[in-house]
Design an enzyme around this catalytic site. Structure first.
Site, PDB file in Angstrom:
ATOM      1  N   CYS A  94      -8.703  59.929  41.110  1.00 17.76           N
ATOM      2  CA  CYS A  94      -8.277  58.804  41.948  1.00 17.76           C
ATOM      3  C   CYS A  94      -7.130  58.029  41.309  1.00 17.76           C
ATOM      4  O   CYS A  94      -6.445  57.281  41.980  1.00 17.76           O
ATOM      5  CB  CYS A  94      -9.454  57.885  42.253  1.00 17.76           C
ATOM      6  SG  CYS A  94     -10.396  57.457  40.813  1.00 17.76           S
ATOM      7  N   HIS A 144      -0.573  63.881  25.577  1.00 23.28           N
ATOM      8  CA  HIS A 144      -0.861  63.128  26.804  1.00 23.28           C
ATOM      9  C   HIS A 144      -2.209  63.537  27.402  1.00 23.28           C
ATOM     10  O   HIS A 144      -3.039  62.680  27.722  1.00 23.28           O
ATOM     11  CB  HIS A 144       0.260  63.339  27.825  1.00 23.28           C
ATOM     12  CG  HIS A 144      -0.032  62.683  29.143  1.00 23.28           C
ATOM     13  ND1 HIS A 144      -0.024  61.316  29.306  1.00 23.28           N
ATOM     14  CD2 HIS A 144      -0.396  63.211  30.338  1.00 23.28           C
ATOM     15  CE1 HIS A 144      -0.348  61.018  30.550  1.00 23.28           C
ATOM     16  NE2 HIS A 144      -0.579  62.151  31.203  1.00 23.28           N
TER      17      HIS A 144
END
Lengths: 282, 448
Positions: free
Chosen positions: B50, B100
């Site tokens: 989300c 990352h």
């Protein structure tokens, strides 16, 4: 030293100082959430009410008048009624609505201060002695006392509406970091308290107005009493609160729309104190 | 073989844009196959939650403009033009891309700092890519390493302890509307995902007595309702459920608004203006944003929760630095492994070249010296083997030492030329082209 020797003005100054100190205490408690601050503020508020009660007693004893013969005296009495109504609310509700104290006690202080400013012309109360005598009837006592306590309760309802609007705006605008967020009572509770206050105040308002009508219709105010701006403002305020209760109960108005009635209602109530008037019993 | 990450997340873009680039769970397989079908992509994985949509790809070394290629693919897949989201994309290469993903898995990059669900989402992304056969050695190892780092961060730092979740935010907001105790207030959960469950449990813990669960697949609603002691509702009973519920948690995977303005307006009339609190944690969003303008309706989506997150993040700054150190160590380890992997073909090529020379020389020698005994031949072969090993050794040591360093490409190139191995390709370490963001910049600009 007796209270007579102290005199009413000094007692009112002491009461004002106590109201102010209590206001600071409730304000600090709202921001810091330290329980001892609320305890201290509550004690100061009770002390202020006690001192002002004595001052009212001294006034009555010295002048043989009820302390509502002028707008100044009425404002001072409203200060007392607001503080007393708030403390009664604290005794009744759990948890105590201490955030409302941060509104109620400053309001009491301001009403008392406003009364003192208006009272500067000391001769004013002497001029109204003849009128005051006319107030010396059970019907008028009922009229004044009912309206006085209604005023106190409706001032608190106004406070609830103010706090509700502040909380509502923070939630709607998503300002959920810092400021007053998390410090004010929940919306549902503010709405509940406001409705309960108006539910108690409205019958008092109605009784007060009926008593006034009976006294006015019985003579003493002249034939045009019904067109008097103060009387008209009183009926408008009654209609505003009546509409609030009707819309709340019958049409389930909630939230900001309902609050506008509480905010507007008190402004009209204040107008009844200052409206140009022929409210005389001569 | 360059490793590239291209993505969009809650820091780089608002939810209105994120939801347009989201890839739902049931679209994932198809998206991975489509990604793998791009000519230069040798491995691909997609992480879509989300708060983010990220594409991880290992590309053939000669690929030019890998980021542009992936951005075009993303745009084409969602029927968008590049201009609509170009300024919001970020990209990383090689070790930074690895770092990352590890930050993401550790919850450092999450909106809710240290939130646990991202670990599961990273695992699901890996499983989906394995299912679609779009991952190979590079990405498989990267995702596994990221999961290990995520686990280490959670056990070795306080980042996830007392983690501020969406559920906690929902409770805090609900108590500002309804009061400290939520007893007497019904919760409606739309969507049967993990986030819904966590949020519902938070609200239950604050006293909400009844939780209604509605989901398009009724069986999933029944399952979640049984898990949390709630009641399942069919999705077409939504309007009825809105009459009894005061708190609605929305997290369906529907691609359009499920809770519309007209639906809520009608419900508010029927519920006699009792306040309604909607928390929309779905991406794409479930609730029409215009619902927030209705009286007595309070709507919060993921972007609105940023303020809570900032508060929680501030309280755990010291844990972030510890977590970053673990991520850095993980990223370095992965880079070393990957560099080793990249020098391996050259090491093999050097050995093969020398072996070929040795065998050729031996063969020539056999023709010239036919009278030597087997014992003598064995001695000659051992001597030549030793010579080639001694010649190869410094080159192999140099390659292994240089792997992962800034000069590895230069040294590999020198050895390649020295041994005449021009066809063994060197790794690339190009910087991302200019149009793509770097998240450090966006964070400084006031992201989280």
């Amino acid at each position: 030293m007796t209270v007579y020797a102290l005199g009413e003005p000094l007692l009112l100054v002491v009461a004002a100082v106590l109201y102010l100190a209590s206001s600071v205490g409730y304000g600090a408690h709202l921001l810091l959430r330290t329980p001892s601050l609320a305890v201290g503020a509550r004690a100061l508020a009770w002390a202020a009410v006690a001192v002002q009660t004595v001052a009212i007693g001294v006034h009555c004893a010295q002048t043989h008048q009820t302390p509502f013969t002028t707008p100044a005296e009425t404002l001072s009495a409203v200060a007392w009624a607001v503080a007393l109504a708030y403390l009664a609310l604290e005794l009744t509700l759990r948890p105590k609505p201490t955030a409302l104290g941060a509104f109620a006690l400053p309001a009491s202080f301001l009403f008392l201060f406003g009364g003192a400013v208006l009272q500067r012309d000391a001769a004013l109360s002497v001029r109204h002695v003849s009128e005051a005598n006319l107030l010396d009837s059970n019907v008028i006592s009922l009229h004044v006392l009912a309206l006085l306590f209604a005023f106190g309760l409706l001032t608190l309802a106004f406070g609830c509406a103010i706090l509700y609007q502040a909380q509502h705006r923070m939630l709607k605008q998503k300002r959920v970091l810092g400021g007053l967020f998390g410090l004010l009572p929940p919306l549902a509770r503010l709405e509940q308290i406001a409705f309960a206050l108006v539910s108690f105040a409205f019958p008092l308002l109605t009784v007060g107005l009926i008593a006034g009508i009976l006294r006015a219709a019985g003579g003493g105010m002249g034939s045009g009493w019904a067109a008097d701006p103060k009387v008209i403002a009183s009926f408008v305020s009654w209609a505003v609160y009546g509409a609030y209760l009707t819309l709340h109960v019958a049409l389930h108005w909630r939230g900001p729309r309902a609050n506008y009635f509480l905010l507007g209602g008190l402004l009209v109530m204040l107008a009844t104190l200052f409206a140009p008037t022929t409210h005389r019993f001569d | 073989m360059p490793l590239v990450t291209l993505g969009i997340n809650h820091i780089s873009s608002p939810v209105a844009l994120r939801e347009r680039l989201a890839i739902s769970e049931h679209e994932l397989g198809d998206a991975l196959r489509s990604l793998g079908a791009l000519a230069p992509v040798s491995e691909g994985a997609i992480l879509s939650t989300c708060n983010r949509t990220e594409v991880y790809a290992a590309l053939s070394p000669e690929t030019a403009g890998a980021e542009d290629l992936l951005a075009e693919w993303l745009a084409g897949r969602h029927g968008l033009r590049r201009q609509e989201f170009d300024g919001h994309l970020y990209s990383y290469r090689d070790s930074e891309a690895a770092g990352h993903l590890m930050s993401v898995a550790a919850g450092i990059d999450s909106m809710i700092l240290g939130e646990p669900d991202i670990q599961r989402q990273v695992r699901l992304a890996l499983e989906a890519a394995q299912g679609a056969r779009s991952v190979g050695t590079l990405l498989q190892r990267l995702f596994q390493e990221a999961l290990t780092v995520g686990k280490r961060v959670r056990t070795e730092t306080g980042l996830a302890r007392g983690s501020f979740s969406v559920g906690a935010a929902a409770v805090e907001l609900a108590t500002q509307i309804f009061g400290e105790s939520l007893s007497g207030h019904t919760v409606l959960v739309l969507g049967a995902g993990k986030m819904s469950e966590v949020t519902a449990r938070h609200l239950q813990a604050r006293g909400a007595p009844t939780v209604l669960v509605a989901n398009r697949t009724y069986e999933k609603a029944t399952h979640l309702a049984a898990q949390i002691g709630g009641e399942a509702r069919r999705f077409d009973e939504l309007s009825d459920a809105l009459l009894s519920a005061d708190i609605v948690v929305c997290s369906t995977s529907a691609p359009h608004f499920v809770v519309t303005r007209s639906l809520v307006k009608e419900a508010m009339r029927a519920r006699r203006n009792r306040p309604l609190f909607l928390i929309d944690i779905a991406v794409p969003r479930d609730v029409d944003p215009s619902v927030d303008a209705l009286d007595n309706v309070y709507l919060y989506n993921l972007d609105h929760l940023q303020a809570f997150v900032a508060k929680a993040r501030h309280a755990r700054e010291s844990e972030i630095s510890k977590a970053r150190a673990i991520v850095q160590a993980g990223a370095d380890e992965y880079s070393r492994w990957r560099s080793g992997l990249e020098v391996a073909p050259l090491v093999v090529a050097v050995r093969e070249k020398l072996d070929a020379v040795r065998l050729a020389e031996l063969s020539r020698l056999r023709a010239r010296l036919p009278g030597l005994s087997d014992k003598e031949w064995r001695l000659i072969e051992q001597a030549m083997q030793s010579v080639t090993n001694k010649i190869a050794h410094p080159a192999i040591v140099a390659l292994k030492d240089a792997s992962g360093s800034d000069t590895s490409a230069t040294e590999m190139d020198a050895i390649r030329r020295a041994y005449g191995l021009a066809d063994v390709v060197a790794p690339t370490n190009d910087e991302a082209p200019a149009p793509f963001l770097r998240l450090e910049d966006t964070r400084k600009a006031g992201g989280e």
